[in-house]
Write a protein that holds these residues in place. Structure first.
Motif, PDB file in Angstrom:
ATOM      1  N   TYR A 184      49.697  56.041  43.870  1.00  0.00           N
ATOM      2  CA  TYR A 184      49.316  55.865  42.467  1.00  0.00           C
ATOM      3  C   TYR A 184      49.964  54.620  41.878  1.00  0.00           C
ATOM      4  O   TYR A 184      49.319  53.823  41.181  1.00  0.00           O
ATOM      5  N   ASN A 185      51.243  54.439  42.171  1.00  0.00           N
ATOM      6  CA  ASN A 185      51.969  53.280  41.658  1.00  0.00           C
ATOM      7  C   ASN A 185      51.338  51.972  42.162  1.00  0.00           C
ATOM      8  O   ASN A 185      51.201  50.999  41.404  1.00  0.00           O
ATOM      9  N   ASP A 186      50.932  51.951  43.427  1.00  0.00           N
ATOM     10  CA  ASP A 186      50.311  50.742  43.990  1.00  0.00           C
ATOM     11  C   ASP A 186      48.947  50.476  43.364  1.00  0.00           C
ATOM     12  O   ASP A 186      48.555  49.313  43.192  1.00  0.00           O
ATOM     13  N   LEU A 187      48.218  51.537  43.048  1.00  0.00           N
ATOM     14  CA  LEU A 187      46.929  51.349  42.366  1.00  0.00           C
ATOM     15  C   LEU A 187      47.146  50.735  40.975  1.00  0.00           C
ATOM     16  O   LEU A 187      46.420  49.822  40.576  1.00  0.00           O
ATOM     17  N   VAL A 188      48.149  51.224  40.266  1.00  0.00           N
ATOM     18  CA  VAL A 188      48.430  50.711  38.927  1.00  0.00           C
ATOM     19  C   VAL A 188      48.959  49.285  38.974  1.00  0.00           C
ATOM     20  O   VAL A 188      48.643  48.452  38.112  1.00  0.00           O
ATOM     21  N   ASP A 189      49.743  48.975  40.022  1.00  0.00           N
ATOM     22  CA  ASP A 189      50.475  47.704  40.076  1.00  0.00           C
ATOM     23  C   ASP A 189      49.815  46.637  40.951  1.00  0.00           C
ATOM     24  O   ASP A 189      50.475  45.670  41.332  1.00  0.00           O
ATOM     25  N   GLN A 190      48.541  46.773  41.264  1.00  0.00           N
ATOM     26  CA  GLN A 190      47.905  45.793  42.147  1.00  0.00           C
ATOM     27  C   GLN A 190      48.095  44.364  41.641  1.00  0.00           C
ATOM     28  O   GLN A 190      48.386  43.454  42.425  1.00  0.00           O
ATOM     29  N   ASP A 191      47.916  44.158  40.353  1.00  0.00           N
ATOM     30  CA  ASP A 191      48.017  42.805  39.807  1.00  0.00           C
ATOM     31  C   ASP A 191      49.424  42.258  39.896  1.00  0.00           C
ATOM     32  O   ASP A 191      49.627  41.068  40.191  1.00  0.00           O
ATOM     33  N   ILE A 192      50.422  43.113  39.665  1.00  0.00           N
ATOM     34  CA  ILE A 192      51.814  42.680  39.751  1.00  0.00           C
ATOM     35  C   ILE A 192      52.215  42.438  41.203  1.00  0.00           C
ATOM     36  O   ILE A 192      52.845  41.429  41.538  1.00  0.00           O
ATOM     37  N   ASP A 193      51.857  43.376  42.093  1.00  0.00           N
ATOM     38  CA  ASP A 193      52.235  43.250  43.501  1.00  0.00           C
ATOM     39  C   ASP A 193      51.682  41.977  44.124  1.00  0.00           C
ATOM     40  O   ASP A 193      52.299  41.374  45.004  1.00  0.00           O
ATOM     41  N   ASP A 194      50.523  41.550  43.666  1.00  0.00           N
ATOM     42  CA  ASP A 194      49.906  40.344  44.222  1.00  0.00           C
ATOM     43  C   ASP A 194      50.679  39.085  43.843  1.00  0.00           C
ATOM     44  O   ASP A 194      50.506  38.032  44.466  1.00  0.00           O
ATOM     45  N   LYS A 195      51.540  39.167  42.835  1.00  0.00           N
ATOM     46  CA  LYS A 195      52.286  37.996  42.362  1.00  0.00           C
ATOM     47  C   LYS A 195      53.723  37.951  42.869  1.00  0.00           C
ATOM     48  O   LYS A 195      54.445  36.982  42.602  1.00  0.00           O
ATOM     49  N   VAL A 196      54.159  38.995  43.581  1.00  0.00           N
ATOM     50  CA  VAL A 196      55.541  39.096  44.051  1.00  0.00           C
ATOM     51  C   VAL A 196      55.559  38.958  45.560  1.00  0.00           C
ATOM     52  O   VAL A 196      54.826  39.660  46.268  1.00  0.00           O
ATOM     53  N   ALA A 197      56.402  38.057  46.065  1.00  0.00           N
ATOM     54  CA  ALA A 197      56.420  37.761  47.499  1.00  0.00           C
ATOM     55  C   ALA A 197      56.685  39.008  48.335  1.00  0.00           C
ATOM     56  O   ALA A 197      56.079  39.200  49.392  1.00  0.00           O
ATOM     57  N   ARG A 198      57.592  39.871  47.876  1.00  0.00           N
ATOM     58  CA  ARG A 198      57.963  41.048  48.665  1.00  0.00           C
ATOM     59  C   ARG A 198      56.844  42.065  48.774  1.00  0.00           C
ATOM     60  O   ARG A 198      56.798  42.863  49.718  1.00  0.00           O
ATOM     61  N   THR A 199      55.906  42.058  47.805  1.00  0.00           N
ATOM     62  CA  THR A 199      54.911  43.130  47.750  1.00  0.00           C
ATOM     63  C   THR A 199      53.461  42.677  47.936  1.00  0.00           C
ATOM     64  O   THR A 199      52.576  43.532  48.037  1.00  0.00           O
ATOM     65  N   ARG A 200      53.217  41.382  47.994  1.00  0.00           N
ATOM     66  CA  ARG A 200      51.813  40.946  48.039  1.00  0.00           C
ATOM     67  C   ARG A 200      51.110  41.285  49.358  1.00  0.00           C
ATOM     68  O   ARG A 200      49.873  41.261  49.429  1.00  0.00           O
ATOM     69  N   SER A 201      51.876  41.632  50.404  1.00  0.00           N
ATOM     70  CA  SER A 201      51.261  42.031  51.664  1.00  0.00           C
ATOM     71  C   SER A 201      51.049  43.533  51.772  1.00  0.00           C
ATOM     72  O   SER A 201      50.640  44.031  52.829  1.00  0.00           O
ATOM     73  N   ARG A 202      51.314  44.267  50.704  1.00  0.00           N
ATOM     74  CA  ARG A 202      51.060  45.704  50.709  1.00  0.00           C
ATOM     75  C   ARG A 202      49.567  45.969  50.861  1.00  0.00           C
ATOM     76  O   ARG A 202      48.738  45.092  50.584  1.00  0.00           O
TER      77      ARG A 202
END
Length: 314
Positions: free
Chosen positions: A87-105
Motif C-alpha cells: 500500500y505504501n509503495d502504491l501511494v509513494d510511486q511518485d516519491i520513490d521514483d525521485k529517490v535513488a534508494r527507491t527508484r528501482s522498487r
C-alpha cells in the motif's frame, strides 16, 4: 532495463537473500513489494502483539502466553506488514521514483503494474482478515479499527514533521491485541504498553529515516530525522526513556515481578547503547542500529515470559 531490474532486484533490498537466489522470476517483484527479504519490518510489527500476550499471561496468572495466539500474531504480522508495504509503495510511486534508494522498487521501475500491486495487496489483506477472525469479537473489532491509522500513515510524510508518530500509532496497535485476545477487553496496562510502543517506534524509525534525510529534503518529504537533526541523540533519550517508563507502568499494572523488570532494564541498556554509538551521518550504522531493535524485542519478551513462568513455579 538492467539485469537487476529484470530479475526483480532492488537497490535497497538485501542482497543474496532467497528472493534473489531461489524465488522464481515471476514472484520476485511481489516479494520485493512485501519486503519478504527484510523480516525486521514484521518483527517490529509483531513485538507489541507478543509483549501484550505475555503481559496478559502475567495478569491472568498463566505460565506462558497462549501459543496459538503467538502463532496467529506472527502470521498476521507477516501478512499485514507485506500489505502495508505494498500500500505504501502504491501511494509513494511518485516519491520513490525521485529517490535513488527507491527508484528501482517494483512499482516505479515497472516490474509490476499498479493493478497487479492492488491485487497482491488484497490477497495479503485477506490473509490478515482470516487470522483476525480467529479471535474473539472484541479483538476482531479492535483489529479492524487499526485500518484507519494504517490508511492515513503513508500520507503523513507530506503534511507533518511527525510521520513517525503515525507509524507508531499503527505499528504499536498489537499492544492492544494480545490483551484483547486474552480478556475480551482493554485495561490500562495495555494502553500504557501501547503508548510506550509509540515512543519506541518514533525512536527507531527516526534512526532509520536518517538514511534518507538528504533525498527527503530534495523531494519535500518530512520526518523526525529532519526535524531533530543534530538534536537526535537527546530526542532519543526522551523517546526511549519515556517508552521504558510507560512499559514499566504496564508491568506494574499487570502485576509483573522482578524478572519482567530485569528484562526491561536490560532492554533499556540496549536502547541507551544505540544512542551512545549513533552516528546520524553513517547510513550503514543507522540501518544496523534500526535492525537491532529486533533484539530489544526479544529481550523484553524473554523477561515477560520468564516472569510469567516463574510466578507459576515458585
Amino acid at each position: 532495463m538492467s539485469e537487476d531490474t529484470i530479475k526483480g532486484r532492488v537497490a535497497d533490498a538485501v542482497k543474496g537473500h532467497w528472493v534473489d537466489t531461489r524465488a522464481p522470476d515471476w514472484l520476485r517483484p511481489y516479494a520485493r513489494l512485501a519486503r519478504w527479504e527484510r523480516p525486521i519490518g514484521w518483527w517490529l510489527l509483531l513485538w507489541p502483539c507478543w509483549w501484550s500476550a505475555a503481559l496478559a499471561a502475567i495478569a491472568g496468572g498463566a505460565a506462558y502466553p497462549d501459543p496459538w495466539h503467538l502463532l496467529l500474531f506472527m502470521i498476521g504480522a507477516i501478512a499485514m506488514r507485506g500489505a502495508g508495504c505494498t500500500y505504501n509503495d502504491l501511494v509513494d510511486q511518485d516519491i520513490d521514483d525521485k529517490v535513488a534508494r527507491t527508484r528501482s522498487r517494483p512499482l516505479p521501475s515497472g516490474q509490476v503494474t499498479p493493478l497487479q500491486a492492488k491485487v497482491f495487496l488484497v490477497a495479503q489483506a485477506l490473509v490478515g482478515l482470516a487470522v483476525l477472525l480467529q479471535f474473539n469479537g472484541f479483538a476482531i473489532l479492535l483489529g479492524m479499527a487499526s485500518l484507519a491509522v494504517v490508511a492515513v500513515y503513508p500520507f503523513m510524510k507530506r503534511v507533518t514533521n511527525w510521520p513517525q508518530l503515525f507509524l507508531g500509532l499503527a505499528f504499536s496497535w498489537g499492544a492492544f491485541m494480545g490483551w484483547a485476545a486474552a480478556f475480551g477487553r482493554l485495561d490500562w496496562p495495555a494502553v500504557a504498553l501501547y503508548a510506550g510502543g509509540i515512543l519506541w517506534t518514533i525512536g527507531y524509525d527516526t534512526i532509520y529515516a536518517h538514511q534518507d534525510k538528504e533525498d527527503d529534503a530534495l523531494v519535500g518529504v518530512k520526518s523526525t530525522a529532519r526535524l531533530f537533526g543534530d538534536r537526535t541523540r537527546p530526542a532519543l533519550v526522551l523517546l526511549y526513556g519515556g517508552a521504558t517508563a510507560l512499559f514499566a507502568a504496564a508491568l506494574v499494572g499487570a502485576g509483573g515481578g522482578i524478572l519482567a523488570f530485569v528484562g526491561l532494564a536490560a532492554g533499556f541498556m540496549h536502547l541507551m547503547r544505540q544512542i551512545a554509538v549513533l552516528d546520524i551521518d553513517d547510513n550503514d550504522q543507522c540501518l544496523k542500529l534500526f535492525r537491532s531493535n529486533a533484539q530489544f524485542g526479544w529481550i523484553l519478551f524473554a523477561g515477560l515470559v520468564a516472569d510469567a513462568l516463574a510466578r507459576t513455579l515458585f
